[in-house]
Design an enzyme around this catalytic site. Sequence first.
Site, PDB file in Angstrom:
ATOM      1  N   CYS A  73      41.183  39.543  25.086  1.00  0.00           N
ATOM      2  CA  CYS A  73      42.065  39.521  26.244  1.00  0.00           C
ATOM      3  C   CYS A  73      41.472  38.591  27.281  1.00  0.00           C
ATOM      4  CB  CYS A  73      42.237  40.925  26.822  1.00  0.00           C
ATOM      5  SG  CYS A  73      43.277  40.959  28.308  1.00  0.00           S
ATOM      6  N   HIS A  78      39.456  42.374  32.104  1.00  0.00           N
ATOM      7  CA  HIS A  78      39.355  43.047  30.808  1.00  0.00           C
ATOM      8  C   HIS A  78      38.331  42.362  29.907  1.00  0.00           C
ATOM      9  CE1 HIS A  78      43.819  44.313  31.538  1.00  0.00           C
ATOM     10  NE2 HIS A  78      42.979  44.973  32.312  1.00  0.00           N
ATOM     11  N   MET A  83      36.981  43.792  26.062  1.00  0.00           N
ATOM     12  CA  MET A  83      38.198  43.730  25.263  1.00  0.00           C
ATOM     13  C   MET A  83      38.197  42.437  24.433  1.00  0.00           C
ATOM     14  SD  MET A  83      42.156  44.350  26.470  1.00  0.00           S
ATOM     15  CE  MET A  83      41.827  46.007  27.073  1.00  0.00           C
ATOM     16  N   PHE A 193      41.691  34.052  55.409  1.00  0.00           N
ATOM     17  CA  PHE A 193      41.253  33.095  54.399  1.00  0.00           C
ATOM     18  C   PHE A 193      40.818  31.754  54.996  1.00  0.00           C
ATOM     19  CE2 PHE A 193      44.649  35.753  52.544  1.00  0.00           C
ATOM     20  CZ  PHE A 193      43.897  36.416  51.598  1.00  0.00           C
ATOM     21  N   SER A 387      38.556  38.287  51.910  1.00  0.00           N
ATOM     22  CA  SER A 387      38.634  36.923  52.446  1.00  0.00           C
ATOM     23  C   SER A 387      38.185  35.888  51.431  1.00  0.00           C
ATOM     24  CB  SER A 387      37.768  36.815  53.714  1.00  0.00           C
ATOM     25  OG  SER A 387      36.379  36.842  53.389  1.00  0.00           O
ATOM     26  N   HIS A 426      52.631  35.448  38.606  1.00  0.00           N
ATOM     27  CA  HIS A 426      53.247  34.497  39.525  1.00  0.00           C
ATOM     28  C   HIS A 426      54.669  34.164  39.095  1.00  0.00           C
ATOM     29  CE1 HIS A 426      49.239  33.967  41.152  1.00  0.00           C
ATOM     30  NE2 HIS A 426      48.807  33.703  39.928  1.00  0.00           N
ATOM     31  N   HIS A 431      62.371  25.136  45.718  1.00  0.00           N
ATOM     32  CA  HIS A 431      63.427  25.028  46.715  1.00  0.00           C
ATOM     33  C   HIS A 431      64.305  23.821  46.409  1.00  0.00           C
ATOM     34  CE1 HIS A 431      62.106  27.882  50.011  1.00  0.00           C
ATOM     35  NE2 HIS A 431      61.107  27.930  49.160  1.00  0.00           N
TER      36      HIS A 431
END
Length: 561
Positions: A73, A78, A83, A193, A387, A426, A431
């Site tokens: 994985c 993981h 894994m 940030f 942060s 994500h 646009h």
Amino acid sequence: MYGNQPGLTMCKKDRVSWHMIGMGTDTDMHGVYFQGNTIHLRGTHRDSLALFPHVSTTAFMQPDHAGIFRVFCSTLYHFQRGMNQIYEVSSCGNKDPSEQPYGMIRTFYIAAEEVEWDYAPNKNWEFEKQHLDGGWERYHRRCRRGVSRLGSHMSNVETKNALVLSAQFWQTRDFTQGHESLGKLPSVHGDIFMNHTENWIGSQYKKVVYREYTNGEFVEIKAQPPQEEHLALLGPMIHAEVGDSILIIFMNKANRPYSISAHGVEDMESGKGLPVPVTKPGEIKTYRWNVPKRSGPGPSDPNCIPWVYYSTVNFVKDTYSGLMGPLITCREGVLNEKGRRSDIDSELVLLFLVFNENESWYLDDNIKKYLNKDPRDFKPSDDFEESNKMHAINGKIFGNLHGLIMNENTMTNWYLLGIGSEVDIHTIHYHAESFLFKGHGYYIVMYLTTSMLAWRQPTQSFETSVLLSVDNRIPYSTKPPSRGASHPATAPSNEEPGKEQLYFLGKNLGPRGAKAALVILFIIGLLLLVVMVILSLTLRSARKRVAYQEVQSCALPTDAL
């Protein structure tokens, strides 16, 4: 865990079905990666697939050489916790030779070097957005009323989760007033940030990146063409066709060991039970990758598909430290003499990754330099760790990624790359533009290609639209073609959008086959035209002879005169 699963054995050239089942909760989101071989998934070639809870899928594999490989994985959290397993491919008396390279040898001089990286050199975008976002109080009241109505039907934990969701989405600061028992909710404003304080490092970090050089002396960095400005943190874009070999002359200019390996291709070092060779600081090593047919596009793929190259000394820390870049494999005949695609107008690569600087090799260096504190005595707070999680696209946040420019009425391929942990989910939104895509969604360590026909000139933006993700919008723009320059729009077939292929009599033709078919059709058409002209002249002559014979038969005999 940790390679203890028995029975994952097969023979070379076997046709193997991998049946995978996902169970569990929201943390069980897995990017399953097969080292050393690729899988066939609904007409596409991949070496990774997404596996979600309560979802099952089947992938087909035909291993082409014997060896010991890993299946694991690639969700970094993981992977760190065991894994991963081993699968073994035996020759089983199969003497069929592996596919040998028959194309070009493409050589690249790449170095790993440490840099001071700034995720947000220009901080105006986010700060101006905060000042202009004047409607948050209205949403604050609306969300608070909605949660209050539901409060009688929700447990304390559910109420807290609802408040966290609302507070993070609307970016409110005092939403928890009256709910002190639920604890302090985190702020998602960009200042955590970007601002450099006594407890926050800010937007600048020491990192390590791949950079291309002009030759094996590793003195002069190769000039980056304008169309690759958008790569930012990523290494150079490497192109190859099916049948090619890629030769990487790699120098480690950093202060710790690194390497370079790639997904999808045949690594000449893999399958021998040994890890990818490590290059120590100051050393130069040669790595070779072959591109067999299984590493190129599948029947349902576009003409080129993306993979990723990266360092394998410590997969997690090397990745978060910055070592990765795009590898593009194409069908035969797609690349021109300069190694660039000839079937489209431009290529853009986007890597979506929450860089967890807490896992970087250089965290102590960054604490020492930017906080002026001794890392051994430093006790990180929750805010400090938050942060250091930079929600970036190509290593840039809040509109700081430049170079995403397309010419009007031209075809652009976007290579979308996903790497990271379970937070790296994500949804990309463009646009004012739409795109063509034929394939399947991607998740952690998944790569895909989309096509876009740019037709609007103004600057637009795209963003990740996940509810709990930090707002990250990046501008892209289209511009009219320069005078005298030709930019043909290369659009996929209307019947099969997103598939840049040509089918003739049921056969899938590559670029070279398409050219040959066009020449043959032209010659056939010319021959048919000549035959038609000959038949037309013959028919006309025959008609004249028939008319003459009719006149002769109707003539009076001479003795009647």
